[in-house]
Design a protein around this motif. Structure first.
Motif, short mmCIF file in Angstrom:
data_model
loop_
_atom_site.label_atom_id
_atom_site.label_comp_id
_atom_site.label_asym_id
_atom_site.label_seq_id
_atom_site.Cartn_x
_atom_site.Cartn_y
_atom_site.Cartn_z
N UNK A 295 -10.06 114.20 -0.78
CA UNK A 295 -11.09 114.67 -1.72
C UNK A 295 -11.33 116.17 -1.55
N UNK A 296 -11.20 116.67 -0.31
CA UNK A 296 -11.40 118.11 -0.07
C UNK A 296 -10.34 118.94 -0.78
N UNK A 297 -9.09 118.43 -0.78
CA UNK A 297 -7.99 119.18 -1.40
C UNK A 297 -8.11 119.20 -2.93
N UNK A 298 -8.78 118.18 -3.50
CA UNK A 298 -9.07 118.21 -4.95
C UNK A 298 -10.17 119.22 -5.23
N UNK A 299 -11.20 119.21 -4.37
CA UNK A 299 -12.38 120.05 -4.61
C UNK A 299 -12.09 121.54 -4.43
N UNK A 300 -11.25 121.88 -3.44
CA UNK A 300 -11.06 123.31 -3.16
C UNK A 300 -9.88 123.95 -3.88
N UNK A 301 -9.17 123.17 -4.72
CA UNK A 301 -8.10 123.77 -5.53
C UNK A 301 -6.72 123.77 -4.90
N UNK A 302 -6.61 123.27 -3.63
CA UNK A 302 -5.28 123.27 -2.99
C UNK A 302 -4.29 122.37 -3.73
#
Length: 427
Positions: A295-302
């Protein structure tokens, strides 16, 4: 391989319910792939398997023989864990598009060899070909380089991967032996195991728009495939997921790419995001990276960064506008209340008739054709509001698409939709 066996003996044994030995199985798959056993004898054997089934030992030997008909890729040189995912196919099932770059953004390489659509289920390669310039064919050197540099590749499988499966698949198609769980499981798993990933996650669909209409059949197929993966040394898990209604808000090619990009940008339909994250977590856990939250990689654009790099590496322009349809037609909601039915199969057939799919493997598909819906199952609709938009390059296709949608929409019918994820199956 010696001619210690005879095709007629193998056919008779299976016909009469006598278990086949690993040697018989290896011989017949190899001899058929080399053209020594003709189509009519293999057709008879497939029909015998269709009626008699296969034991676990027979199926493991059959799958291994199909893998051995080609080469099993070695991805150990990548220096990072690898994971792959396979869906049994559905309507609006664009999950591979956001999933592969998302998992790659979390440090696990994704070697995704995908296929084309046939009938009412869409194909991942057809969807991606809506991106201007994008190419499905990636040769071996470029494939490994892209996995190293980008972390994800979605491309067509070469002829060196389980060639026996390609021949058997075509034969099953014309001999009425497609709907056999052992033959389906070995077909899928021979290709997936040959891809060489450390971990594999299966998305087995159930419901009207799926190949397996009943949840029990879907579970049986899932258990069979998980067993085959584990037997071949691949960490394998399956999710049984809903396909009584379509996924997301779009079915087609360009429309599904657009929706996938929305998900990668941190938005998109809730069900697509939920299933993408669930499958990503399974892939990361299988590859030993369950310390990372996708979910972090979706949120931060990675994940979006990996998507853009993946598209560009295969000749595509991630900034180019996607094809748009020449003709549209709106279908309105029939009543006011809760949308309780949006039939996946009907929507898939409508998108296919609008030009998004193909009836035969050699047919072209339209990038701009498809169906978009404004509300999902469980949401409120008002009589007369725009509910479905049919999109096509050819207005003459609209009447047949509308025929496919008769009875597809229900408001306040009392129907209970399946949960998005019905079951999780492990070895």
């Amino acid at each position: 391989m010696s001619n210690a066996f005879d095709a007629i003996d193998v056919i008779r044994a299976k016909r009469d319910g006598v278990p086949l030995s690993a040697g018989q199985i290896r011989w017949v798959v190899d001899a058929y792939t080399r053209g020594v056993v003709p189509d009519e004898q293999m057709s008879a054997l497939l029909m015998a398997i269709f009626f008699r089934g296969m034991s676990g030992d027979e199926l493991a030997a059959w799958t291994q023989a199909m893998i051995d008909s080609g080469e099993r890729k070695d991805l150990s040189s990548l220096g990072r864990p690898t994971a792959d995912k396979h869906s049994t196919g559905g309507v609006g099932d664009k999950i591979t598009l956001p999933l592969a770059p998302l998992v790659a953004a979390c440090g696990v390489a994704v070697p995704q060899l995908s296929g084309r659509g046939l009938g009412h289920t869409g194909g991942t390669l057809d969807k991606l070909e809506a991106v201007p310039g994008w190419r499905a064919d990636v040769h071996e050197e470029a494939y490994l380089r892209q996995l190293r540099e980008v972390g994800a590749v979605i491309c067509a499988a070469g002829n060196d991967l389980a060639p026996a499966d390609k021949l058997l698949y075509a034969l099953r198609d014309v001999t009425g032996t497609v709907e056999s769980i052992p033959l389906i499981a070995s077909s899928i798993m021979s290709k997936k195991i040959a891809e060489g990933a450390d971990a594999l996650v299966l998305d087995v669909k159930t419901g009207s728009g799926a190949f397996m209409k009943s949840a029990e059949d879907a579970r049986t197929l899932a258990r069979t495939m998980v067993g085959l993966g584990e037997a071949a040394g691949v960490r394998t898990v399956a999710l049984v997921t809903a396909m009584d209604r379509p996924l997301g808000r779009a079915a087609g090619n360009a429309v599904e790419v657009a929706e996938s990009v929305e998900v990668l940008a941190g938005g998109g339909p809730a069900d697509v995001v939920e299933l993408t994250l669930a499958l990503a977590r399974e892939m990361l856990a299988g590859a030993g990276r369950d310390d990372v939250d996708p979910a972090d990689a979706l949120a931060d654009g990675r994940a979006m960064d990996v998507w853009r790099a993946m598209i560009a590496a295969q000749g595509g322009d991630p900034d180019a506008p996607l094809p748009s349809p020449a003709e549209t037609h709106v279908v309105t909601a029939p009543a006011t209340g809760t949308l309780t039915r949006l039939d996946a199969f009907s929507l898939g057939v409508a998108a296919w008739r609008l030009g998004a799919g193909r009836a035969r493997k050699e047919d072209p598909v339209s990038a701009a054709a498809g169906v978009v819906w404004r509300a999902g199952v469980g949401e409120q609709v008002t009589a007369g509001q725009p509910l479905l938009e049919l999109q096509t390059d050819d207005a003459a296709r609209i009447p047949r698409a509308l025929e496919a949608l008769e009875g597809a929409v229900g408001v306040d019918t009392g129907e209970q939709p399946l949960p998005l994820i019905l079951d999780r199956i492990t070895a």
